[in-house]
Motif scaffolding. Structure first.
Motif, PDB file in Angstrom:
ATOM      1  N   THR A   1       0.849  -1.184   0.000  1.00  0.00           N
ATOM      2  CA  THR A   1       0.000   0.000   0.000  1.00  0.00           C
ATOM      3  C   THR A   1       0.890   1.241   0.000  1.00  0.00           C
ATOM      4  O   THR A   1       2.116   1.144   0.094  1.00  0.00           O
ATOM      5  CB  THR A   1      -0.917   0.056   1.238  1.00  0.00           C
ATOM      6  N   ALA A   2       0.262   2.386  -0.067  1.00  0.00           N
ATOM      7  CA  ALA A   2       1.004   3.645  -0.034  1.00  0.00           C
ATOM      8  C   ALA A   2       1.298   4.114   1.390  1.00  0.00           C
ATOM      9  O   ALA A   2       1.800   5.225   1.577  1.00  0.00           O
ATOM     10  CB  ALA A   2       0.225   4.726  -0.794  1.00  0.00           C
ATOM     11  N   HIS A   3       1.009   3.297   2.370  1.00  0.00           N
ATOM     12  CA  HIS A   3       1.311   3.656   3.769  1.00  0.00           C
ATOM     13  C   HIS A   3       2.821   3.754   3.955  1.00  0.00           C
ATOM     14  O   HIS A   3       3.569   2.890   3.483  1.00  0.00           O
ATOM     15  CB  HIS A   3       0.730   2.599   4.712  1.00  0.00           C
ATOM     16  N   PRO A   4       3.305   4.776   4.654  1.00  0.00           N
ATOM     17  CA  PRO A   4       4.760   4.993   4.747  1.00  0.00           C
ATOM     18  C   PRO A   4       5.515   4.018   5.635  1.00  0.00           C
ATOM     19  O   PRO A   4       6.734   3.896   5.517  1.00  0.00           O
ATOM     20  CB  PRO A   4       4.863   6.421   5.304  1.00  0.00           C
ATOM     21  N   THR A   5       4.820   3.322   6.534  1.00  0.00           N
ATOM     22  CA  THR A   5       5.539   2.429   7.469  1.00  0.00           C
ATOM     23  C   THR A   5       4.876   1.058   7.549  1.00  0.00           C
ATOM     24  O   THR A   5       4.812   0.456   8.616  1.00  0.00           O
ATOM     25  CB  THR A   5       5.617   3.061   8.879  1.00  0.00           C
TER      26      THR A   5
END
Length: 324
Positions: A226-230
């Motif tokens: 996903t585009a989640h940073p962490t």
């Protein structure tokens, strides 16, 4: 060699980045918890959109079997436009104490908790965790990613603290053994000693250590990305879930992010509750949960076995050769 066009690259990119406007269907599946919950079964297998500090006090005490937490590391970082500002040592310590005290209340006496952190917050979390739980171990795992530094060592490792509420807890060792290739097969009376001889090769199921170097960080061509940073990898969370819970157990993630804990729990036949404050991340979590109905594969975990990296394909090739 055929040239790979830009359009072909785009078609291979599986990153989930559905916008809020396009993801209303998924957001509608999330729930809010605004009043006391008397029976935890009323909210299992749900994504709860809201602030954990408001929600956790409303959950029944001693109601979940396993907590997996990935709190913001003490870094200034943007999460969907909302900034988590770096705190002082004492401020982050109090922040950690506040949510851990709430987590302690809802974990069953036989339950376990795992807390993710980087090297710096590990010093704080490990210290505070011991005030509420019995610390059993500190896992270190290799991220394989990270920016280099001119005046320091590249950050390539993260920690996960493992603790329990009591000395009566679940740990399924056989479920998390690693299948490794046997380089120097040892025999007793002509028979394999602690390893298996197969047509596809010689393998041994070994006890896992607290250093995990077989984790792949999700990247653009992986369906879980996903585009989640962490975002944490499903394989990482699968090891925790299989070791410290049983089918049907309830797993809580109070910092759900893009949903890895809930998705992995679903794939492994556990119940889940995920709490996430950001609507955008709730959408991605619900989208991934829908995808898990069609595809229960976990990268690096095949046929109930964690294979040593780069050995499963080798075994498959040998099997094909043997059959032919």
């Amino acid at each position: 060699m055929q040239e790979i066009t830009k359009q072909q690259k785009i078609s291979r990119n599986k990153t989930i980045d559905t916008s809020i406007s396009d993801g209303e269907l998924y957001l509608d599946r999330c729930i809010a918890v605004n009043e006391q919950i008397n029976n935890i079964k009323n909210i299992i297998n749900k994504t709860v959109n809201g602030d954990l500090f408001c929600i956790l006090p409303l959950l029944p005490q001693e109601s979940v079997d396993l907590i997996i937490a990935d709190p913001p590391y003490n870094l200034t970082k943007s999460f969907n436009g909302n900034k988590f500002a770096k705190k002082s040592y004492d401020e982050y310590k109090e922040y950690t104490r506040a949510w851990l005290s709430l987590a302690h209340e809802i974990l069953k006496p036989s339950g376990s908790i795992y807390v993710c952190c980087d090297w710096e917050t590990s010093l704080i979390i490990g210290n505070v965790l011991g005030d509420f739980f019995k610390i059993k171990n500190r896992i270190t795992w290799q991220r394989e990613k990270g920016r280099g530094a001119k005046a320091n060592w590249k950050n390539g490792m993260e920690d996960i603290w493992f603790a329990t509420k009591s000395d009566d807890y679940t740990f399924n060792l056989d479920a998390v053994k690693i299948r490794k290739k046997v380089i120097a097969p040892y025999r007793v009376d002509g028979r394999p000693k602690d390893w298996q001889e197969t047509a596809a090769g010689n393998y041994r199921d070994t006890c896992p250590s607290n250093f995990w170097d077989d984790i792949t960080i999700p990247f653009w061509s992986m369906p879980e990305n996903t585009a989640h940073p962490t975002q944490k990898p499903e394989k990482l969370i699968a090891k925790i879930i299989l070791a410290s819970s049983n089918p049907g157990d309830i797993i809580l993630d109070p910092f759900l992010g893009s949903g890895t804990t809930s998705v992995t729990a679903k794939k492994l036949n556990r119940s889940y509750i995920g709490i996430e404050i950001e609507k955008q991340y709730c959408i991605w979590a619900e989208q991934r949960l829908e995808m898990a109905d069609r595809d229960k594969k976990i990268q690096g975990y095949t046929d109930g076995v964690f294979w040593e990296r780069n050995t499963l394909q080798e075994q498959n090739n040998k099997q094909l050769t043997f059959l032919n």
